[in-house]
Motif scaffolding. Structure first.
Motif, mmCIF file in Angstrom:
data_model
loop_
_atom_site.group_PDB
_atom_site.id
_atom_site.type_symbol
_atom_site.label_atom_id
_atom_site.label_comp_id
_atom_site.label_asym_id
_atom_site.label_seq_id
_atom_site.Cartn_x
_atom_site.Cartn_y
_atom_site.Cartn_z
ATOM 1 N N GLU A 49 4.646 4.929 3.999
ATOM 2 C CA GLU A 49 5.536 3.808 4.359
ATOM 3 C C GLU A 49 6.533 3.511 3.251
ATOM 4 O OE1 GLU A 49 2.795 0.752 5.414
ATOM 5 O OE2 GLU A 49 1.801 2.125 6.796
ATOM 6 N N GLN A 50 7.160 4.582 2.789
ATOM 7 C CA GLN A 50 8.198 4.490 1.751
ATOM 8 C C GLN A 50 7.688 4.018 0.383
ATOM 9 O OE1 GLN A 50 9.273 4.111 5.000
ATOM 10 N NE2 GLN A 50 10.264 6.072 4.624
ATOM 11 N N GLU B 270 7.065 8.936 4.838
ATOM 12 C CA GLU B 270 6.655 8.251 6.061
ATOM 13 C C GLU B 270 5.181 7.872 5.977
ATOM 14 O OE1 GLU B 270 6.438 9.009 10.873
ATOM 15 O OE2 GLU B 270 7.187 10.591 9.554
#
Lengths: 129, 129
Positions: free
Chosen positions: B57-58, B54
């Motif tokens: 953001e991947q 997370e």
DNA sequence: GTCATATACCTAGAGGTCCTATGTATGACC
DNA sequence: GGTCATACATAGGACCTCTAGGTATATGAC
């Protein structure tokens, strides 16, 4: 078990600046460093290591046992090619240069490295300026 | 050879964001990421992986086959300790927290990472602002 | 001359890390 | 009752770096 003359040389070299850091960190990065160093023109293996060490003010030490296998690997993958030649000091050298593929790879790995460090920075909670 | 129910789940997870980058780059860094994630408080393994994903953001996917061995390793080295407990969803979890040693290690590795990235940046010819 | 030093190459084997693939279990929800 | 997401685990392979060893030779000091 006589002490060979070249042995002492090597040991003093190592004892010198051995920062002992980056034991694992170098892992995916050595190729990138080599590619980048060769971007400005052909160079032989030993000189590549010296160039990287100089650029990082000895923060990164490139061991020969990592360097030569890496050059071999990258040549096999078509990222580099080499010619035998003579150095300025009149020594037999393998002069490496980037191939087109190597240049493309340099771009890719540079981008990856940027993304990766940004991602790590986010976890570390650094403010992106 | 019946298709097991949990298989499809896993595959869709993977297909989702698979950036395919950082194959080797993660090498020395996973420990640092885990340590940093645990700095703010206890957390269980699965949640640590989710938190890192997370936060980035991947950009970084933490595979379970890397995660659990890493937690095991770090526990053995005295950087973490755990207790069995229950998650908010009423599931059996191993809640990990930093030890004093882990906290010290976090500092050290953060510093190393900073030095290392700076060194690489110098080779890549980036201007340090 | 010869000795030490730095340059220049090479490789086998160990050690460590990550990933793939596989497996189990169960709470929640439809 | 079935599916999904959560939550753990591990064996085996692939890959990379380093340690430790090895060879050769040009150059400068003595």
């Amino acid at each position: 078990m006589t002490r060979l003359p070249w042995l002492r040389t090597r040991l003093t070299c190592i004892r010198g600046t051995m920062p002992k850091n980056t034991p694992e960190l170098l892992k995916g990065t050595l190729d990138l460093l080599i590619l980048k160093t060769l971007e400005s023109g052909p160079m032989h293996g030993y000189a590549i290591a010296r160039a990287i060490e100089e650029a990082t003010e000895q923060a990164l030490q490139i061991e020969e046992g990592s360097l030569y296998p890496a050059l071999y690997r990258m040549t096999n993958r078509g990222l580099l090619r080499f010619e035998w030649g003579l150095s300025a000091a009149n020594r037999r050298i393998k002069s490496y240069r980037l191939t087109a593929r190597g240049r493309k790879r340099l771009k890719l790995e540079t981008a990856n490295w940027g993304q990766f460090t940004q991602a790590v920075a986010r976890v570390l909670g650094e403010q992106p300026a």
